[in-house]
Every structure is written in C-alpha cells, then in structure tokens.
Design an enzyme around this catalytic site. Structure first.
Site, PDB file in Angstrom:
ATOM      1  N   GLU A   1      23.933 -58.931  -4.669  1.00 17.31           N
ATOM      2  CA  GLU A   1      23.001 -58.960  -3.543  1.00 17.31           C
ATOM      3  C   GLU A   1      23.766 -59.171  -2.240  1.00 17.31           C
ATOM      4  O   GLU A   1      24.133 -60.302  -1.905  1.00 17.31           O
ATOM      5  CB  GLU A   1      22.005 -60.114  -3.713  1.00 17.31           C
ATOM      6  CG  GLU A   1      21.164 -60.012  -4.968  1.00 17.31           C
ATOM      7  CD  GLU A   1      19.886 -60.823  -4.837  1.00 17.31           C
ATOM      8  OE1 GLU A   1      18.814 -60.241  -4.960  1.00 17.31           O
ATOM      9  OE2 GLU A   1      19.965 -62.035  -4.564  1.00 17.31           O
TER      10      GLU A   1
ATOM     11  N   HIS B   1      22.024 -67.809  -6.372  1.00 20.97           N
ATOM     12  CA  HIS B   1      21.424 -66.964  -5.332  1.00 20.97           C
ATOM     13  C   HIS B   1      22.036 -67.328  -3.982  1.00 20.97           C
ATOM     14  O   HIS B   1      22.350 -68.493  -3.728  1.00 20.97           O
ATOM     15  CB  HIS B   1      19.901 -67.170  -5.309  1.00 20.97           C
ATOM     16  CG  HIS B   1      19.215 -66.168  -4.431  1.00 20.97           C
ATOM     17  ND1 HIS B   1      19.157 -66.317  -3.067  1.00 20.97           N
ATOM     18  CD2 HIS B   1      18.616 -64.985  -4.716  1.00 20.97           C
ATOM     19  CE1 HIS B   1      18.529 -65.261  -2.553  1.00 20.97           C
ATOM     20  NE2 HIS B   1      18.187 -64.443  -3.531  1.00 20.97           N
TER      21      HIS B   1
ATOM     22  N   SER C   1      16.360 -56.002  -0.076  1.00 25.24           N
ATOM     23  CA  SER C   1      15.406 -55.059   0.529  1.00 25.24           C
ATOM     24  C   SER C   1      15.123 -53.845  -0.363  1.00 25.24           C
ATOM     25  O   SER C   1      14.936 -52.729   0.122  1.00 25.24           O
ATOM     26  CB  SER C   1      15.873 -54.623   1.917  1.00 25.24           C
ATOM     27  OG  SER C   1      15.941 -55.737   2.787  1.00 25.24           O
TER      28      SER C   1
ATOM     29  N   GLU D   1      20.857 -67.813  -1.172  1.00 22.06           N
ATOM     30  CA  GLU D   1      20.154 -68.864  -0.418  1.00 22.06           C
ATOM     31  C   GLU D   1      20.549 -70.247  -0.940  1.00 22.06           C
ATOM     32  O   GLU D   1      20.650 -71.205  -0.172  1.00 22.06           O
ATOM     33  CB  GLU D   1      18.639 -68.631  -0.495  1.00 22.06           C
ATOM     34  CG  GLU D   1      18.229 -67.439   0.366  1.00 22.06           C
ATOM     35  CD  GLU D   1      17.016 -66.667  -0.127  1.00 22.06           C
ATOM     36  OE1 GLU D   1      16.244 -67.202  -0.950  1.00 22.06           O
ATOM     37  OE2 GLU D   1      16.857 -65.509   0.309  1.00 22.06           O
TER      38      GLU D   1
ATOM     39  N   ASN E   1      11.839 -62.140  -7.760  1.00 27.44           N
ATOM     40  CA  ASN E   1      12.175 -63.496  -7.331  1.00 27.44           C
ATOM     41  C   ASN E   1      11.181 -63.909  -6.241  1.00 27.44           C
ATOM     42  O   ASN E   1      11.283 -63.447  -5.109  1.00 27.44           O
ATOM     43  CB  ASN E   1      13.621 -63.492  -6.795  1.00 27.44           C
ATOM     44  CG  ASN E   1      14.005 -64.816  -6.181  1.00 27.44           C
ATOM     45  OD1 ASN E   1      13.317 -65.819  -6.347  1.00 27.44           O
ATOM     46  ND2 ASN E   1      15.123 -64.817  -5.458  1.00 27.44           N
TER      47      ASN E   1
ATOM     48  N   GLY F   1      16.114 -59.638   2.627  1.00 26.47           N
ATOM     49  CA  GLY F   1      15.014 -59.976   3.515  1.00 26.47           C
ATOM     50  C   GLY F   1      15.149 -59.393   4.912  1.00 26.47           C
ATOM     51  O   GLY F   1      14.402 -59.743   5.823  1.00 26.47           O
TER      52      GLY F   1
ATOM     53  N   LYS G   1      10.809 -66.703  -4.837  1.00 26.43           N
ATOM     54  CA  LYS G   1      11.332 -67.726  -3.907  1.00 26.43           C
ATOM     55  C   LYS G   1      10.279 -68.820  -3.711  1.00 26.43           C
ATOM     56  O   LYS G   1       9.539 -69.129  -4.646  1.00 26.43           O
ATOM     57  CB  LYS G   1      11.775 -67.077  -2.595  1.00 26.43           C
ATOM     58  CG  LYS G   1      12.734 -65.912  -2.843  1.00 26.43           C
ATOM     59  CD  LYS G   1      13.404 -65.387  -1.623  1.00 26.43           C
ATOM     60  CE  LYS G   1      14.321 -64.225  -2.018  1.00 26.43           C
ATOM     61  NZ  LYS G   1      15.113 -63.702  -0.915  1.00 26.43           N
TER      62      LYS G   1
HETATM   63  P1  PGA Z   1      14.580 -59.172  -0.736  1.00 27.56           P
HETATM   64  O1  PGA Z   1      15.264 -60.381  -1.537  1.00 27.56           O
HETATM   65  O2  PGA Z   1      14.175 -58.141  -1.762  1.00 27.56           O
HETATM   66  O3  PGA Z   1      13.399 -59.782  -0.025  1.00 27.56           O
HETATM   67  O4  PGA Z   1      15.608 -58.630   0.216  1.00 27.56           O
HETATM   68  C1  PGA Z   1      16.073 -60.173  -2.656  1.00 27.56           C
HETATM   69  C2  PGA Z   1      16.544 -61.505  -3.202  1.00 27.56           C
HETATM   70  O5  PGA Z   1      16.884 -62.389  -2.405  1.00 27.56           O
HETATM   71  O6  PGA Z   1      16.595 -61.729  -4.431  1.00 27.56           O
END
Ligand code: PGA
Length: 250
Positions: free
Chosen positions: A168, A96, A213, A98, A9, A174, A11
């Site tokens: 997640e 997601h 992560s 976010e 992803n 992140g 983003k």
């Molecule tokens: P990350 O994000 O691997 O940077 O923690 C995962 C995601 O939000 O899909």
C-alpha cells in the site's frame, strides 16, 4: 494457484448496527461471478458479531485491524491475538501504514505481532509501502523490501507460507491517487522476487494485495496484473455496492 482476495478495511468507521447492516448487505450481494475470497476487517467491538454472520458463507472471512505484540497481561487497552482468534476471526492486518505512522510501530515490533498471530493460528495480512518522499527519492524498492526483511526474515518457510502481503503506497491511501496498474505490478514483482530470495519457491504461492484508492473503476485493471492477487480496500469498502463491484472485478 494463488488465492485471489478482496479485503475491506473499515478502519475506525461504522457503529455496531451500521457495521452489521453493511456486512449483511455484502453477504446478500451477488458474487457468483467472482472467484475471490472476501475478507471484512471491522473495528474490534464488531468482531464477534461480524464473525457470527460471516460463518454463513464459506468465502467470507473476518480480519482484525491490529493485534498486540504481547501475549497477555497489564497492557490496558490492548487486544491480544488469542482474543481475536477466540472471537472467530481468521486473519489480522499487521503493520498498516496508519499504525506505523500514528502509533510508531517499528519493523521489529511488527515482527513480534506476526509471531503472536501465527502462534494463535491467525493469518497475518502484512502491510508494507512507501511515502511519497521515499518514492520521489527513487529508494522505494529498497525501502519496502527492507520492511519485509526486518519483520519477516526470522520466519521459517512453513510459517511464511501462511502470510498474505499487502502493498500500500502511502501516497495512494485515502488520497484518490491510485498507483497505476503498471506501478503496482512493478512493485509486486520486485516484492515477490525479494520474498523468493528469503523463502524460495513459497513466494510463488503468496497472495500479494494492492491497496490505495482502489475502487470499482480501477480494480479490474489492477487485479489483471500478473503479480497482483487482490486488494486491501479502505474507503470503497464502506459502501456495499462499491465493495461488491470490486469483488466482482475478478
Ligand atoms: P483507501 O485505503 O482504499 O481508502 O485508499 C486503503 C487502506 O488503507 O487499506
């Protein structure tokens, strides 16, 4: 029996040139040892070109990062599931954290997005997960199961069987703070059990991905767990060597 999947992803990262360079590097990489399907999820502006490249390898597919809950019409700035399909994508990420947090997407709205995706023959990668506050309150299993119930319970078994689920935990996205492989397995097992109360044996065939992560140093241990069928990778998917190492963790 279940498909292993590693999905990147991106983003809101990478210009078109940078993105095409990254997917070319990923596609040139050696993944012969892996039995995972690879999904790349670039920004909307890169979809058509990324899809055109992805068609050269049958184990590489493309996902959009979101779709509108509306079919078409006066929704300035929105992108429909039909448009995504016409660009050549096979998947769409829905819900997601976010999107839920910054764009106030509700479980009900996400149910409509799942409908639009399925109507257009796109496979939803449906995301769920709890905040640190919810985890510390001890309500995390109920909270995540409720996300699935409220967005997916209207589906029939045949519709449901198309879905991929991504767990997640928000506190791991992140942040560099990964859920331990045992924490991931514990939640995935609960989610699969919950999905089987909703959809019966079809839940045994659902790929449930872990995200948060995930990186080359921890992917193998996490993917080895019985109910973890792959990963949704954010930060580490922006670097071809890291992403390929994660793909090769299967
Ligand atoms: P990350 O994000 O691997 O940077 O923690 C995962 C995601 O939000 O899909």
């Amino acid at each position: 029996m279940r498909k292993n999947i590693v999905a990147g992803n991106w983003k809101m990262n990478k210009t078109l040139d940078e993105g095409l360079g990254l997917i070319s590097e990923i596609m040139a990489g050696d993944t012969k040892a892996s039995n995972a399907e690879v999904i790349i999820s670039p920004p909307f502006t890169h979809l058509t070109d990324t899809c055109a490249l992805s068609f050269e390898l049958d184990y590489v597919h493309v996902a959009a990062q979101n779709c509108s809950e509306h079919i078409s019409g006066a929704y300035t700035g929105e992108i429909s599931a039909q448009m995504i399909k016409s660009a050549g994508a096979a998947y769409v990420i829905i819900g997601h954290s976010e999107r839920r947090a910054y764009f106030n997407e509700s479980n009900e709205q996400l149910a409509e997005k799942v409908n639009r995706a399925l109507e257009n023959d796109l496979i939803p990668i449906f995301c769920c997960g709890e905040s640190l506050e919810v985890r510390e309150s001890g309500e995390h299993f109920d909270y995540v199961c409720k996300q699935l119930t409220e967005s997916l319970s209207h589906l029939n078994e045949e519709q449901y069987s198309k879905l991929v689920i991504a767990y997640e935990p928000i506190w791991a996205i992140g942040t560099g703070k990964t859920a331990s492989s045992d924490q991931a397995q514990e939640m995935h097992e609960k989610l699969r059990a919950h999905l089987s109360t909703m959809f019966g044996a079809a839940a045994n065939h659902t790929s449930i991905l872990y995200g948060g992560s995930c990186k080359p140093s921890n992917a193998q241990e996490i993917f080895a767990k019985a109910d973890v069928d792959g990963g949704l990778i954010g930060g580490a998917s922006l670097n071809a060597a890291d992403f390929l190492a994660i793909v090769n963790s299967f």
